[in-house]
Scaffold this motif. Structure first.
Motif, PDB file in Angstrom:
ATOM      1  N   LEU A   1      60.336  41.618 138.250  1.00  0.00           N
ATOM      2  CA  LEU A   1      60.025  41.825 136.839  1.00  0.00           C
ATOM      3  C   LEU A   1      61.166  41.359 135.940  1.00  0.00           C
ATOM      4  O   LEU A   1      60.944  40.750 134.887  1.00  0.00           O
ATOM      5  CB  LEU A   1      59.724  43.306 136.590  1.00  0.00           C
ATOM      6  N   LEU A   2      62.392  41.637 136.361  1.00  0.00           N
ATOM      7  CA  LEU A   2      63.545  41.247 135.565  1.00  0.00           C
ATOM      8  C   LEU A   2      63.710  39.737 135.525  1.00  0.00           C
ATOM      9  O   LEU A   2      63.916  39.137 134.457  1.00  0.00           O
ATOM     10  CB  LEU A   2      64.803  41.901 136.149  1.00  0.00           C
ATOM     11  N   LEU A   3      63.602  39.100 136.686  1.00  0.00           N
ATOM     12  CA  LEU A   3      63.791  37.657 136.757  1.00  0.00           C
ATOM     13  C   LEU A   3      62.674  36.900 136.060  1.00  0.00           C
ATOM     14  O   LEU A   3      62.887  35.798 135.542  1.00  0.00           O
ATOM     15  CB  LEU A   3      63.890  37.223 138.219  1.00  0.00           C
ATOM     16  N   ARG A   4      61.487  37.474 136.047  1.00  0.00           N
ATOM     17  CA  ARG A   4      60.370  36.843 135.348  1.00  0.00           C
ATOM     18  C   ARG A   4      60.692  36.620 133.879  1.00  0.00           C
ATOM     19  O   ARG A   4      60.248  35.632 133.276  1.00  0.00           O
ATOM     20  CB  ARG A   4      59.128  37.719 135.486  1.00  0.00           C
ATOM     21  N   GLU A   5      61.476  37.508 133.299  1.00  0.00           N
ATOM     22  CA  GLU A   5      61.823  37.404 131.883  1.00  0.00           C
ATOM     23  C   GLU A   5      63.096  36.603 131.648  1.00  0.00           C
ATOM     24  O   GLU A   5      63.458  36.345 130.499  1.00  0.00           O
ATOM     25  CB  GLU A   5      61.998  38.816 131.297  1.00  0.00           C
TER      26      GLU A   5
END
Length: 365
Positions: free
Chosen positions: A194-198
């Motif tokens: 989720l963090l890397l997606r952003e």
């Protein structure tokens, strides 16, 4: 301070993800218990459905499977093909489906599509297609066949599998997560995903590469082991049941790219496949394909590149009005977390998507 904010954000995003899973489970349970999805009959089914698959292989024995939603077993795939025809859906090629959609002729249809280009297509998918005489479209990213693109989600899984502590620098912010057991590894994977997606494509790939290097994971070897090479692709392209479509050059989140880079990814994938295979490439699938990954700009770029159709992963059935939006077609995902024909029956009714889309049959905004 920033690290704390990012940790708080990832915790909140993880809570939202868990909430969505619980809502989906509750929704399936409600439909199964009340059989409300059967009341609507053909009203919400539309003209047909395009199904999304990724991997088809026997269930791995390792309990840590954070990408399990992307794969189903061969037995379940075989059961899906049988159930589609039992429900009155003709399994047709994508070109035949588009013809039925545009002309209004022919009965309800189902289209089988597979993203990315895993080796499972030859080992498990093609034999099932032959048994059922079912055509399918395989959307391929040339960079994976070249071994120049990466399966970063698989790299991340393998790195976390090997590590007990996951330490990662994302945009100058240090992240540290425990991963000593299956539960901690699953939570670490989802938080980082989720963090890397952003974080953007460059930071995502850089962060995962650093973590993979620390864990001794060879990203190229993962692609080599998991994905088709060009000889495999040519073999599939020659099969009467197979249509080859494009899936960008390197599988990026197109919406996050400058327009010229996104254009090159889309048009370049078609040009490369046509050059390698000597066949026209008429169809495209947006990587990731959700609202955040592909929108009106990408739909326009796919049309400019000359694709006759392009598919998203926005959930929904195919309705007559989609004939005016052939580069923004919805698909129904065969989610590996829900390998149950009763769930498939609920999805094929169209009822969940009617609710999901707020009563709209076409969602292309």
């Amino acid at each position: 301070m920033l690290a704390s904010l990012m940790q708080d954000w990832s915790q909140s995003a993880l809570a939202v993800t868990d909430w969505k899973k619980n809502v989906i489970a509750a929704g399936f349970g409600l439909f199964r218990a009340t059989r409300l999805h059967r009341i609507a009959g053909d009203l919400l089914r539309g003209r047909g459905v395009i199904l999304t698959f990724h991997r088809v292989r026997p269930a791995p024995s390792d309990p840590f499977q954070p990408n399990a939603l992307l794969e189903i077993t061969p037995d379940f795939f075989d059961a899906v093909l049988t159930r589609l025809r039992e429900t009155g859906l003709a399994i047709v090629s994508l070109d035949e489906a588009l013809s039925r959609l545009v002309t209004g002729e022919g009965g309800p249809f189902a289209v089988l599509t597979f993203d990315d280009g895993y080796r499972d297509l030859i080992e498990h998918v093609l034999p099932a297609l032959e048994r059922h005489e079912a055509p399918a479209t395989f959307y391929l990213a040339p960079g994976l066949a070249d071994r120049t693109a990466r399966l970063w989600w698989v790299e991340l899984e393998e790195a976390i599998r090997r590590l007990d502590v996951v330490e990662l620098n994302v945009g100058g912010v240090e992240i540290g997560l425990l991963a000593t057991d299956v539960a901690e590894k699953a939570e670490a994977f989802e938080r980082l995903r989720l963090l890397l997606r952003e974080a953007g494509e460059e930071r995502l790939l850089g962060a995962v590469a650093a973590l993979a290097a620390e864990a001794g994971v060879d990203g190229r070897a993962l692609v080599e082991a998991s994905c088709l090479d060009w000889d495999d692709v040519r073999e599939l392209a020659a099969h009467d049941l197979v249509t080859i479509g494009a899936h960008s050059l390197t599988h990026p989140r197109l919406s996050a790219l400058p327009v010229e880079v996104a254009r090159a990814e889309i048009a370049g994938s078609r040009a490369r496949l046509e050059h390698e295979l000597g066949l026209p490439c008429r169809h495209f699938a947006y990587p990731y394909g959700d609202v955040a990954a592909a929108g009106p700009r990408e739909f326009t770029l796919a049309a400019e590149a000359g694709f006759a159709s392009a598919v998203t992963t926005r959930p929904g059935m195919i309705f007559p009005d989609h004939a005016r939006h052939l580069r923004a077609l919805p698909r129904l995902s065969a989610n590996g977390l829900w390998q149950d024909l009763a769930f498939l029956d609920v999805l094929l009714s169209g009822a969940p998507f009617f609710l999901w889309n707020g009563g709209r049959r076409v969602n292309v905004g």
